[in-house]
Design a protein around this motif. Structure first.
Motif, PDB file in Angstrom:
ATOM      1  N   TYR A  30       0.835  -1.204   0.000  1.00 25.47           N
ATOM      2  CA  TYR A  30       0.000   0.000   0.000  1.00 25.47           C
ATOM      3  C   TYR A  30       0.870   1.254   0.000  1.00 25.47           C
ATOM      4  O   TYR A  30       0.561   2.229  -0.691  1.00 25.47           O
ATOM      5  N   ARG A  31       1.961   1.226   0.768  1.00 35.91           N
ATOM      6  CA  ARG A  31       2.878   2.373   0.764  1.00 35.91           C
ATOM      7  C   ARG A  31       3.572   2.502  -0.587  1.00 35.91           C
ATOM      8  O   ARG A  31       3.690   3.604  -1.143  1.00 35.91           O
ATOM      9  N   GLU A  32       4.003   1.380  -1.141  1.00 28.08           N
ATOM     10  CA  GLU A  32       4.700   1.406  -2.429  1.00 28.08           C
ATOM     11  C   GLU A  32       3.777   1.861  -3.554  1.00 28.08           C
ATOM     12  O   GLU A  32       4.215   2.529  -4.490  1.00 28.08           O
ATOM     13  N   LEU A  33       2.499   1.516  -3.439  1.00 34.51           N
ATOM     14  CA  LEU A  33       1.547   1.863  -4.488  1.00 34.51           C
ATOM     15  C   LEU A  33       1.480   3.366  -4.696  1.00 34.51           C
ATOM     16  O   LEU A  33       1.431   3.855  -5.831  1.00 34.51           O
ATOM     17  N   PHE A  34       1.499   4.119  -3.594  1.00 35.79           N
ATOM     18  CA  PHE A  34       1.346   5.567  -3.698  1.00 35.79           C
ATOM     19  C   PHE A  34       2.683   6.305  -3.640  1.00 35.79           C
ATOM     20  O   PHE A  34       2.762   7.469  -4.010  1.00 35.79           O
ATOM     21  N   ASP A  35       3.733   5.635  -3.177  1.00 38.52           N
ATOM     22  CA  ASP A  35       5.031   6.296  -3.134  1.00 38.52           C
ATOM     23  C   ASP A  35       5.753   6.228  -4.476  1.00 38.52           C
ATOM     24  O   ASP A  35       6.285   7.226  -4.957  1.00 38.52           O
ATOM     25  N   GLY A  36       5.758   5.053  -5.074  1.00 39.49           N
ATOM     26  CA  GLY A  36       6.595   4.866  -6.255  1.00 39.49           C
ATOM     27  C   GLY A  36       5.854   4.763  -7.565  1.00 39.49           C
ATOM     28  O   GLY A  36       6.479   4.699  -8.616  1.00 39.49           O
ATOM     29  N   ARG A  41      -1.893  10.657  -8.784  1.00 41.25           N
ATOM     30  CA  ARG A  41      -2.299  11.329 -10.015  1.00 41.25           C
ATOM     31  C   ARG A  41      -3.372  10.530 -10.731  1.00 41.25           C
ATOM     32  O   ARG A  41      -4.373  11.097 -11.214  1.00 41.25           O
ATOM     33  N   TYR A  42      -3.186   9.217 -10.818  1.00 43.18           N
ATOM     34  CA  TYR A  42      -4.176   8.379 -11.491  1.00 43.18           C
ATOM     35  C   TYR A  42      -5.497   8.379 -10.719  1.00 43.18           C
ATOM     36  O   TYR A  42      -6.583   8.388 -11.311  1.00 43.18           O
ATOM     37  N   PHE A  43      -5.389   8.348  -9.410  1.00 41.96           N
ATOM     38  CA  PHE A  43      -6.575   8.400  -8.566  1.00 41.96           C
ATOM     39  C   PHE A  43      -7.329   9.714  -8.808  1.00 41.96           C
ATOM     40  O   PHE A  43      -8.561   9.736  -8.923  1.00 41.96           O
ATOM     41  N   GLY A  44      -6.582  10.802  -8.884  1.00 43.06           N
ATOM     42  CA  GLY A  44      -7.196  12.100  -9.149  1.00 43.06           C
ATOM     43  C   GLY A  44      -7.827  12.169 -10.528  1.00 43.06           C
ATOM     44  O   GLY A  44      -8.914  12.751 -10.689  1.00 43.06           O
ATOM     45  N   ASN A  45      -7.160  11.591 -11.533  1.00 40.62           N
ATOM     46  CA  ASN A  45      -7.741  11.569 -12.884  1.00 40.62           C
ATOM     47  C   ASN A  45      -9.073  10.828 -12.896  1.00 40.62           C
ATOM     48  O   ASN A  45     -10.043  11.297 -13.509  1.00 40.62           O
ATOM     49  N   SER A 110      -7.192  13.409 -23.784  1.00 43.17           N
ATOM     50  CA  SER A 110      -7.733  14.528 -23.032  1.00 43.17           C
ATOM     51  C   SER A 110      -8.804  14.022 -22.083  1.00 43.17           C
ATOM     52  O   SER A 110      -9.680  13.237 -22.481  1.00 43.17           O
ATOM     53  N   LEU A 111      -8.756  14.468 -20.830  1.00 43.96           N
ATOM     54  CA  LEU A 111      -9.786  14.083 -19.873  1.00 43.96           C
ATOM     55  C   LEU A 111     -11.134  14.687 -20.248  1.00 43.96           C
ATOM     56  O   LEU A 111     -12.180  14.094 -19.992  1.00 43.96           O
ATOM     57  N   THR A 112     -11.098  15.865 -20.880  1.00 40.57           N
ATOM     58  CA  THR A 112     -12.340  16.490 -21.329  1.00 40.57           C
ATOM     59  C   THR A 112     -13.042  15.627 -22.373  1.00 40.57           C
ATOM     60  O   THR A 112     -14.257  15.400 -22.305  1.00 40.57           O
ATOM     61  N   GLY A 113     -12.281  15.140 -23.343  1.00 42.17           N
ATOM     62  CA  GLY A 113     -12.854  14.257 -24.343  1.00 42.17           C
ATOM     63  C   GLY A 113     -13.391  12.975 -23.742  1.00 42.17           C
ATOM     64  O   GLY A 113     -14.453  12.485 -24.135  1.00 42.17           O
ATOM     65  N   LEU A 114     -12.673  12.436 -22.771  1.00 45.87           N
ATOM     66  CA  LEU A 114     -13.114  11.210 -22.111  1.00 45.87           C
ATOM     67  C   LEU A 114     -14.421  11.439 -21.358  1.00 45.87           C
ATOM     68  O   LEU A 114     -15.320  10.585 -21.373  1.00 45.87           O
ATOM     69  N   LYS A 193       0.880   9.065 -19.994  1.00 46.30           N
ATOM     70  CA  LYS A 193       0.895   8.503 -18.645  1.00 46.30           C
ATOM     71  C   LYS A 193       0.321   9.460 -17.619  1.00 46.30           C
ATOM     72  O   LYS A 193      -0.183   9.027 -16.580  1.00 46.30           O
ATOM     73  N   ASP A 194       0.380  10.764 -17.892  1.00 41.18           N
ATOM     74  CA  ASP A 194      -0.152  11.719 -16.926  1.00 41.18           C
ATOM     75  C   ASP A 194      -1.671  11.801 -16.982  1.00 41.18           C
ATOM     76  O   ASP A 194      -2.290  12.431 -16.116  1.00 41.18           O
ATOM     77  N   LYS A 195      -2.317  11.160 -17.983  1.00 42.30           N
ATOM     78  CA  LYS A 195      -3.772  11.203 -18.118  1.00 42.30           C
ATOM     79  C   LYS A 195      -4.428   9.853 -17.811  1.00 42.30           C
ATOM     80  O   LYS A 195      -5.640   9.713 -17.995  1.00 42.30           O
ATOM     81  N   LEU A 196      -3.656   8.880 -17.346  1.00 42.06           N
ATOM     82  CA  LEU A 196      -4.221   7.561 -17.090  1.00 42.06           C
ATOM     83  C   LEU A 196      -5.236   7.610 -15.958  1.00 42.06           C
ATOM     84  O   LEU A 196      -5.063   8.315 -14.964  1.00 42.06           O
ATOM     85  N   THR A 197      -6.309   6.841 -16.102  1.00 45.66           N
ATOM     86  CA  THR A 197      -7.244   6.639 -15.004  1.00 45.66           C
ATOM     87  C   THR A 197      -6.798   5.422 -14.200  1.00 45.66           C
ATOM     88  O   THR A 197      -5.932   4.660 -14.631  1.00 45.66           O
ATOM     89  N   LEU A 198      -7.407   5.235 -13.048  1.00 47.17           N
ATOM     90  CA  LEU A 198      -6.939   4.189 -12.139  1.00 47.17           C
ATOM     91  C   LEU A 198      -7.036   2.780 -12.742  1.00 47.17           C
ATOM     92  O   LEU A 198      -6.066   2.017 -12.657  1.00 47.17           O
TER      93      LEU A 198
END
Length: 249
Positions: A30-36, A41-45, A110-114, A193-198
């Protein structure tokens, strides 16, 4: 519980005994999932796409369902049948036209298009659900409001939407689960990669020869938390909305 236990194992331990208990309680995944893995960012997307899609969907579907309700038997029935027919068209059939259109508009990756594509694809389902719910509303209240001089916009905002709060909440919960877990359209439309969803980001743990199942299932556990929280808070509305048709229909 087996899913949670698997997240406590190392990858060799999982392959050695997939169904066994972990040798020790290890929360390092769980720590590695969000640290590395830049999962925040994906969670936020995913949160942005899901909340924006659901909000847009409720607004559009609510107005359309109200229009169907107020359009009379023939025109309203035709409009309802038109949207109901949209439920029979699988979204996979429209993948190529959707991608071609968004590419021409410059909305790929684009997140808008999605958001717009997700809202458009789910619109027939949302209209179908909300139309059924709105049929249970007492028509006398709408007629009384119209006699008092309220316009259609006022009736919708001040009478219909408040009365439909349980139905809107149950529809929102249903849509939230669909959009949050969607993999097809993010995979089709999102490349950077910066626009990936979870759900799309979790595929990073799948290798060509070996899959890191403990880390993958850790991501699955984390991704289910928002849905559990949503259902806990909206459970009362979800159940009342789901039963509305059977109780009044």
């Amino acid at each position: 519980m087996l899913l949670v236990f698997t997240t406590m194992k190392t990858t060799p331990e999982f392959y050695a005994d997939p169904l066994g208990l972990p040798r020790r309680w290890d929360f390092s995944h769980y720590r590695e999932l969000f640290d590395g893995q830049t999962m925040w960012r994906y969670f936020g997307n995913s949160a942005v796409v899901t909340l924006s899609t659901v909000a847009l969907e409720l607004l559009l579907a609510g107005m359309i369902a109200y229009g169907i309700l107020r359009s009379g038997r023939k025109l309203g029935g035709f409009m309802f049948a038109l949207f109901a027919a949209g439920l029979m068209v699988p979204s996979q059939v429209n993948m190529i036209p959707i991608y071609s259109l968004l590419r021409k508009l410059g909305w790929t990756n684009s997140l808008t298009g999605l958001v717009l594509v997700s809202a458009a694809v789910l619109l027939p389902l949302s209209v179908f659900m909300l139309s059924g719910f709105m049929r249970t509303l007492p028509k006398e209240m709408l007629e009384a409001g119209a006699i008092d001089g309220a316009g259609e916009a006022t009736l919708l905002v001040r009478i219909v939407f408040p009365l439909c709060a349980p139905y809107l909440a149950s529809t929102a919960a249903f849509l939230f689960v669909i959009v949050w877990n969607d993999l097809l359209f993010p995979m089709l439309l999102v490349g950077g990669k910066d626009k990936l969803t979870l759900p799309l980001a979790l595929l990073q743990f799948r290798g060509e020869f070996v899959t890191d199942y403990p880390m993958l299932l850790t991501g699955v556990v984390v991704s289910t938390v928002p849905m559990i929280v949503l259902f806990v808070f909206l459970q009362r509305y979800f159940i009342s909305g789901a039963l509305a048709g059977s109780l009044k229909g």
